[in-house]
Design a protein around this motif. Structure first.
Motif, PDB file in Angstrom:
ATOM      1  N   ILE A 166       0.853  -1.192   0.000  1.00  0.00           N
ATOM      2  CA  ILE A 166       0.000   0.000   0.000  1.00  0.00           C
ATOM      3  C   ILE A 166       0.885   1.237   0.000  1.00  0.00           C
ATOM      4  O   ILE A 166       2.098   1.143   0.132  1.00  0.00           O
ATOM      5  N   GLU A 167       0.266   2.397  -0.209  1.00  0.00           N
ATOM      6  CA  GLU A 167       1.022   3.644  -0.191  1.00  0.00           C
ATOM      7  C   GLU A 167       0.942   4.239   1.189  1.00  0.00           C
ATOM      8  O   GLU A 167      -0.013   4.004   1.921  1.00  0.00           O
ATOM      9  N   ARG A 168       1.916   5.054   1.519  1.00  0.00           N
ATOM     10  CA  ARG A 168       1.937   5.679   2.818  1.00  0.00           C
ATOM     11  C   ARG A 168       0.735   6.591   3.012  1.00  0.00           C
ATOM     12  O   ARG A 168       0.194   6.725   4.098  1.00  0.00           O
ATOM     13  N   ASP A 169       0.292   7.203   1.888  1.00  0.00           N
ATOM     14  CA  ASP A 169      -0.830   8.130   1.995  1.00  0.00           C
ATOM     15  C   ASP A 169      -2.122   7.410   2.347  1.00  0.00           C
ATOM     16  O   ASP A 169      -3.074   8.027   2.795  1.00  0.00           O
ATOM     17  N   ASP A 170      -2.192   6.107   2.089  1.00  0.00           N
ATOM     18  CA  ASP A 170      -3.451   5.412   2.356  1.00  0.00           C
ATOM     19  C   ASP A 170      -3.692   5.237   3.841  1.00  0.00           C
ATOM     20  O   ASP A 170      -4.817   4.972   4.254  1.00  0.00           O
ATOM     21  N   ILE A 171      -2.646   5.346   4.635  1.00  0.00           N
ATOM     22  CA  ILE A 171      -2.809   5.113   6.069  1.00  0.00           C
ATOM     23  C   ILE A 171      -3.390   6.366   6.693  1.00  0.00           C
ATOM     24  O   ILE A 171      -2.809   7.442   6.607  1.00  0.00           O
ATOM     25  N   ARG A 172      -4.550   6.189   7.329  1.00  0.00           N
ATOM     26  CA  ARG A 172      -5.227   7.354   7.860  1.00  0.00           C
ATOM     27  C   ARG A 172      -4.936   7.579   9.317  1.00  0.00           C
ATOM     28  O   ARG A 172      -4.926   8.687   9.791  1.00  0.00           O
ATOM     29  N   ASN A 173      -4.757   6.517  10.079  1.00  0.00           N
ATOM     30  CA  ASN A 173      -4.684   6.681  11.519  1.00  0.00           C
ATOM     31  C   ASN A 173      -3.903   5.535  12.131  1.00  0.00           C
ATOM     32  O   ASN A 173      -4.020   4.404  11.680  1.00  0.00           O
ATOM     33  N   ILE A 174      -3.082   5.848  13.127  1.00  0.00           N
ATOM     34  CA  ILE A 174      -2.398   4.778  13.867  1.00  0.00           C
ATOM     35  C   ILE A 174      -2.665   5.021  15.341  1.00  0.00           C
ATOM     36  O   ILE A 174      -2.385   6.114  15.853  1.00  0.00           O
ATOM     37  N   GLN A 175      -3.205   4.043  15.994  1.00  0.00           N
ATOM     38  CA  GLN A 175      -3.518   4.237  17.413  1.00  0.00           C
ATOM     39  C   GLN A 175      -2.781   3.207  18.238  1.00  0.00           C
ATOM     40  O   GLN A 175      -2.555   2.086  17.805  1.00  0.00           O
ATOM     41  N   PHE A 176      -2.425   3.601  19.467  1.00  0.00           N
ATOM     42  CA  PHE A 176      -1.701   2.689  20.352  1.00  0.00           C
ATOM     43  C   PHE A 176      -2.510   2.431  21.611  1.00  0.00           C
ATOM     44  O   PHE A 176      -3.104   3.353  22.177  1.00  0.00           O
TER      45      PHE A 176
END
Lengths: 457, 381
Positions: B287-297
């Motif tokens: 996938i592309e980096r732009d496709d990642i919308r959110n990263i939660q921990f």
């Protein structure tokens, strides 16, 4: 109508030459294929027998043997000689003496590439002797008919385009003579280059887009298969080749993208840094901005105040131009003429004489300073024009190899000059003779030259 | 040498002192104390040459310094930070007073020359004025109007440090670069690239500051330039870097994709520490980096952890990382029912074939453009 004589050592430059109204003649050591002009083969005996021992004197004698082939009857000549080839040097001397004898009021330009500093002592000695002989020819030709002989020394690594440029220049100007020391530089408004740059960028964008699309489609296909009913699988199996074949296409596209990237960076590097004799006078970024906005070329010229820039360039100091021969030191010039070679679109901004209009191209201004340089080693006039190691090499070799370094005889009218006569005089050319004749320092040369030239007055 | 000149001690304190002394001299010159004129220059010149009515001159000369001060004040303080503004004020005020004095003295000398009046005193005054003006101008033009100092900050406590070639920071410490003067003429860069991270910037009345930390255990060179001239090149490293082994239980759109362990520096933010694992996931999934919308921990007990938490603040060594990305396939498939999947398949395969066939023509066009570029380049020799 120029007759351009290209000697064996300058064949690769001859390929590039493109002068209107000219006829190319190649003088080669052995029959070569694929030359774009008439070819006269003067066989190098050494080549046939494999023996070493080629030298200027021998080449001259071979040329005498081929005298029936080496017939020239034009009026205007350009000779391209490679100073690293004794074959070139010897035959050129023969041709020059031929022209001197037979052609009335000739016009000759001799362009010679000097041997590199790393050349052997033998070659340097030969070149020094040949330079001396050519300078004498310079005196003879110009004394007999004014402005009939010019000669130019070049650095050994110059591009063919520069030689073409020089010949085009002298095609249009006639009033310099004798040894010419030249400094030049081309200043460019890189409109064509920016246009090509933009096209390359466009195609790069296209390719990126296509690669992305390919990847996307493949991912979709895999995704569909994942969630599809089994009937789709049987259809998919039949079209497997399309999907697998596209892997190969993607690789081709990627390789092309890298190719475009390399070409873009090469173009950019040249635009930003320029080359030895060519620079851009405008920041290419500014030009690119205007280009993107769709500004027309004449509007761009007005915006970048091209008239002011050109006025500054017209008065640029000679030292800001790049010399085409920098082995030696010039400390005395007789005359400096500045020529401008401009393309048609910029010609309207220039009001001065000595402007030559270039038929092809755009946005180009070449500034060429032509300096008539006298040579008179006895009177210490430009006696460092050849680097000192050439003179040293000559004196090392002259003792044992005099007949190798000079033609067996030079016939000037009724007088004959033998290698011994040539040996005792030091290099002197037309202006070096005319301006210093009668002075104390040039007594040595005056004795011989006055006699020679008296038959032409 | 630049680095010594731009230390606040020299740039602000010493320069301010010198400018102050010059100002004192200038005022002395104006009031005629230094050169035994006895009265201020304007009055003196009016009396000797009749330039202005004496009473008018007296009034004007009393108010002149004050008017100049009012004029120079906003000019010096505009867009400047406090200390440098003061320096600027001292210099501008001296220069403006000197300018007026020089004009008046020159007029006086000219008058004296024409009418053959003794003007020796005015000549010496003019000399003094010119020399002071030159020194003053040099001090604010050639000497950069700026100063740089350094501090180490940890959790609200700060300590001034002298810049040495190697700066070692303790855990949690941040290097603060304080810039007095115009922040736009100072440029920060790092060598190798990206080895220094800017974590904070700020303005106060007196200065602007930039906080930096090294981005990895190896640190890097911090290069500070003033208007393209190198001022400082300092190596910034952490004195001792502690590592912690953190296990990231990674989810992609709520699907568990694996557990990744990493030995990370404990001064890093959680999101920064996760970066390498994230890059590998992006590569693997295509996938592309732009496709990642959110990263939660989250902790093991599903308690939310902010992404900027430092590693050393974590209580346990297990963290759940949830990556939410745009699912392009799902979006498209949403619009197609079962039947239409066959059509979609057909379309896609046809599109692939079309792309393949147009490849040759397209690639040939590219070759033409490259040929044209080669022709154009041939003219550059």
């Amino acid at each position: 109508m120029f007759s351009i004589i290209i000697f064996d050592g300058m064949i690769k430059h001859g390929f590039y030459l493109d002068i209107p109204d000219s006829k190319k003649t190649y003088i080669t050591r052995y029959l070569r294929q694929g030359l774009n002009g008439e070819q006269i083969v003067v066989e190098d005996i050494v080549y046939r027998t494999g023996k070493s021992g080629k030298n200027v004197g021998q080449a001259y004698r071979i040329a005498v043997k081929y005298s029936d082939k080496l017939v020239f009857d034009e009026k205007k000549y350009v000779l391209l000689v490679n100073g690293s080839s004794e074959h070139d040097m010897g035959i050129s001397l023969y041709i020059l003496s031929n022209i001197f004898r037979n052609i009335d009021k000739p016009e000759i330009i001799l362009i010679v590439m000097v041997p590199p500093r790393s050349a052997s002592t033998y070659l340097k000695a030969s070149f020094y002797a040949w330079f001396k002989t050519i300078s004498l020819y310079d005196v003879m030709f110009n004394y007999k008919t004014r402005n009939s002989f010019k000669y130019i020394l070049l650095n050994p690594d110059l591009p063919s385009q520069l030689i073409n440029y020089l010949i085009e220049l002298f095609n249009n100007v006639q009033n310099n003579c004798s040894l010419l020391h030249i400094r030049l530089k081309k200043f460019i408004v890189p409109v064509k280059e920016i246009f090509v740059f933009a096209e390359l960028l466009k195609y790069r964008g296209f390719i990126e887009h296509i690669i992305k699309e390919y990847r996307y489609i493949l991912m979709l296909l895999h995704g569909i298969l994942d969630k599809a009913p089994t009937e789709l699988w049987s259809i998919a199996r039949k079209e497997k080749h399309v999907i697998e074949g596209s892997k190969y296409i993607i690789e081709k596209y990627i390789k092309n993208k890298e190719n475009i990237d390399q070409n873009i960076s090469e173009l950019l590097r040249i635009l930003l840094k320029g080359r030895k004799y060519t620079v851009s006078i405008i920041d290419p970024k500014v030009l690119f901005d205007e280009f993107l906005r769709g500004t027309g070329v004449s509007k761009i010229y007005r915006k970048i105040k091209i008239k002011d820039k050109i006025m500054i360039l017209e008065n640029i100091s000679t030292h800001d131009l790049t010399s085409i021969y920098d082995f030696g030191v010039v400390d005395n010039i007789k005359n400096l003429t500045r020529y401008l070679i401009v393309t048609r679109d910029l010609a309207e901004y220039i009001e001065r004489e000595n402007v030559i209009i270039k038929k092809h191209g755009m946005g180009e201004i070449g500034i060429v300073d032509v300096m008539e340089t006298p040579i008179n080693f006895d009177c210490k006039v430009n006696n460092e024009y050849l680097p000192f190691d050439f003179q040293e090499a000559y004196y090392e070799r002259a003792g044992i190899a005099l007949p190798h370094l000079y033609p067996p005889e030079i016939r000037v009218g009724d007088k004959i000059l033998k290698p011994q006569d040539l040996h005792i005089i030091n290099p002197v050319n037309y202006y070096g003779y005319i301006d210093y004749v009668g002075k104390e320092c040039s007594i040595n040369t005056d004795n011989i030259l006055n006699q020679l030239l008296s038959q032409f007055s | 040498m630049y680095s010594k000149l731009l230390m606040p001690v020299f740039s602000i304190f010493v320069r301010g002192l010198v400018l102050g002394i010059i100002l004192v001299y200038v005022i002395g010159l104006y009031y005629g104390v230094i050169n035994n004129l006895g009265k201020n220059i304007l009055l003196h010149v009016s009396e000797k040459t009749g330039l202005l009515d004496t009473e008018l001159a007296r009034i004007l000369s009393t108010f002149l310094p004050i008017i100049l001060l009012i004029l120079v004040l906003p000019f010096s303080f505009k867009n400047k930070y406090l200390y440098i503004a003061f320096i600027s004020l001292l210099s501008n005020y001296s220069l403006s007073l000197l300018l007026i004095s020089i004009i008046l003295l020159s007029y006086m000398i000219y008058y004296g020359y024409i009418y053959d009046i003794y003007y020796e005193l005015e000549l010496t005054s003019l000399n003094i004025a010119l020399i002071l003006a030159i020194i003053d101008a040099l001090l604010v033009t050639i000497y950069p109007l700026s100063a740089i100092s350094f501090k180490k900050i940890i959790r609200e406590k700060s300590s001034n440090i002298l810049p040495r070639d190697l700066i070692e920071l303790n855990m949690g410490e941040v290097l603060r670069i304080i810039i007095y003067g115009d922040p736009h003429s100072i440029a920060l860069s790092s060598d190798p690239h990206n080895s220094i991270i800017i974590v904070d910037r700020g303005n106060t009345l007196m200065y602007t500051y930039i906080d930096i930390i090294p981005s990895s255990k190896y640190g890097g060179y911090l290069i500070i330039s003033y208007k393209d001239k190198l001022v400082y090149k300092l190596k910034c490293v952490y004195k001792e870097v502690n590592y912690r082994k953190i296990l990231f239980e990674t989810y992609y759109n709520d699907d568990l994709i694996g557990e990744y362990e990493a030995n990370v520096e404990d001064y890093k933010d959680l999101i920064l520490a996760f970066n390498n694992i994230l890059e590998s996931i992006i590569a693997r999934l295509g996938i592309e980096r732009d496709d990642i919308r959110n990263i939660q921990f989250y902790t093991e007990d599903d308690v939310f952890i902010p992404s900027t938490t430092k590693i050393y603040e974590l209580n346990s060594n297990r963290v759940k990382a949830k990556i939410y990305a745009r699912e392009k396939i799902l979006e498209l498939l949403r619009y197609y029912g079962r039947k239409e999947i066959y059509d979609l398949w057909e379309t896609l395969v046809k599109r692939l074939e079309y792309l393949r066939e147009s490849a040759t023509g397209f690639l040939r066009k590219i070759d033409t453009v490259i040929e044209r570029k080669n022709i154009v380049i041939r003219d550059w020799w």
